[in-house]
Design an enzyme around this catalytic site. Structure first.
Site, short mmCIF file in Angstrom:
data_model
loop_
_atom_site.label_atom_id
_atom_site.label_comp_id
_atom_site.label_asym_id
_atom_site.label_seq_id
_atom_site.Cartn_x
_atom_site.Cartn_y
_atom_site.Cartn_z
N LYS A 144 0.82 -1.23 0.00
CA LYS A 144 0.00 0.00 0.00
C LYS A 144 0.85 1.26 0.00
O LYS A 144 0.60 2.19 -0.76
CB LYS A 144 -0.91 0.06 1.24
N ARG A 163 -10.77 1.10 8.33
CA ARG A 163 -10.41 -0.25 8.76
C ARG A 163 -11.56 -0.95 9.47
O ARG A 163 -11.41 -2.11 9.86
CB ARG A 163 -9.19 -0.20 9.69
N ARG A 193 9.42 -9.62 6.96
CA ARG A 193 9.67 -8.23 7.34
C ARG A 193 10.02 -8.16 8.83
O ARG A 193 10.94 -7.48 9.24
CB ARG A 193 8.41 -7.40 7.05
N ARG A 249 9.69 0.15 13.15
CA ARG A 249 8.35 -0.08 13.66
C ARG A 249 8.35 -1.04 14.83
O ARG A 249 8.73 -2.20 14.69
CB ARG A 249 7.46 -0.60 12.53
N ARG A 297 -2.19 -7.83 14.36
CA ARG A 297 -2.59 -6.88 13.31
C ARG A 297 -3.28 -7.59 12.15
O ARG A 297 -4.27 -7.10 11.61
CB ARG A 297 -1.36 -6.10 12.83
P1 AMP Z 1 -0.35 0.94 9.61
O1 AMP Z 1 0.93 1.70 9.51
O2 AMP Z 1 -1.35 1.38 8.58
O3 AMP Z 1 -0.15 -0.55 9.64
O4 AMP Z 1 -0.99 1.33 11.03
C1 AMP Z 1 -0.29 1.08 12.22
C2 AMP Z 1 -1.25 1.05 13.40
O5 AMP Z 1 -1.97 2.29 13.49
C3 AMP Z 1 -2.34 0.00 13.32
O6 AMP Z 1 -1.88 -1.26 13.75
C4 AMP Z 1 -3.38 0.59 14.26
O7 AMP Z 1 -3.01 0.43 15.61
C5 AMP Z 1 -3.29 2.08 13.94
N1 AMP Z 1 -4.20 2.47 12.86
C6 AMP Z 1 -3.84 2.97 11.64
N2 AMP Z 1 -4.93 3.23 10.90
C7 AMP Z 1 -6.00 2.88 11.65
C8 AMP Z 1 -7.41 2.89 11.45
N3 AMP Z 1 -7.96 3.34 10.29
N4 AMP Z 1 -8.20 2.43 12.45
C9 AMP Z 1 -7.69 2.02 13.61
N5 AMP Z 1 -6.38 1.96 13.85
C10 AMP Z 1 -5.54 2.39 12.91
#
Ligand code: AMP
Length: 197
Positions: A14, A89, A123, A136, A147
């Protein structure tokens, strides 16, 4: 002006594909994960509400997410459009999005579960191997499992909603970055990149 959401499991590319689209078409890339990580790095008030949740790999509550998305999109710095990555999400988040903004399409980076598992675990293994690009805290195998579970339970079912709305553009994301990108352009019927002012 084009308004897109890009969605898919962890490791589906993404971030990479959003960056390519934004670089070539002048769209603004809005990554919810990046926004939340910025808050954590800067110890903002919001960080206090999300750090524990994020570090466990769980989803941040919808009210917080919606507030952040609303504030970000209200900046109206997206003259050519935007690509939102990592949102929606959950079903309430998706409804909030459709109530407030007229989306053009949802790009779905489709990767079989088996491949996702392999990619994210690789990863995680690389990230915990002492490499300098470790950035991260939530890329450990245990947290990645949480996740992925959140993704399967709450996010993946949104496919049906996007399909009902005729917005789903499914792309085979097991292919190379270039092939996936070209497929996205074809599916979005995006013409040659606009000159960026
Ligand atoms: P990502 O970098 O997109 O994988 O997001 C990292 C973390 O941010 C996720 O594991 C969630 O804890 C939080 N997060 C990001 N986007 C959302 C969302 N739309 N809804 C809820 N939590 C989110």
């Amino acid at each position: 002006m084009y308004k897109y959401v890009i969605f898919g499991p962890q490791g589906s590319g993404k971030g990479t594909q959003s960056e390519l689209l934004c670089k070539n078409y002048g769209f603004v890339h809005i990554s919810l994960g990046d926004i939340f990580r910025w808050h954590m790095a800067n110890h903002t008030k919001l960080a206090a509400r999300i750090t524990r949740i994020m570090n466990q790999g769980l989803l941040v509550p919808d009210e917080i997410v919606e507030e952040v998305v609303h504030d970000r999109l209200e900046e109206h710095d997206w003259n050519y459009g935007f690509v939102v990555d990592g949102f929606p999400r959950t079903r309430p988040q998706a409804e909030f999005l459709f109530e407030n903004w007229n989306l053009d399409a949802v790009i779905y980076l489709d990767v079989p579960d088996q491949v996702v598992e392999e990619r994210v675990m690789l990863r995680a293994a690389t990230a915990s191997g002492g490499q300098t690009f470790t950035k991260r805290l939530d890329d450990t195998p245990e947290i990645l499992r949480v996740r992925l579970q959140e993704y399967h339970e709450k996010t993946k079912p949104l496919i049906e909603l996007y399909q009902e709305k005729g917005m789903l553009r499914r792309v085979d994301a097991t292919k190379s970055v270039e092939v996936v990108y070209q497929d996205i352009l074809n599916q979005l019927q995006l013409a040659k990149p606009k000159p960026i002012a």
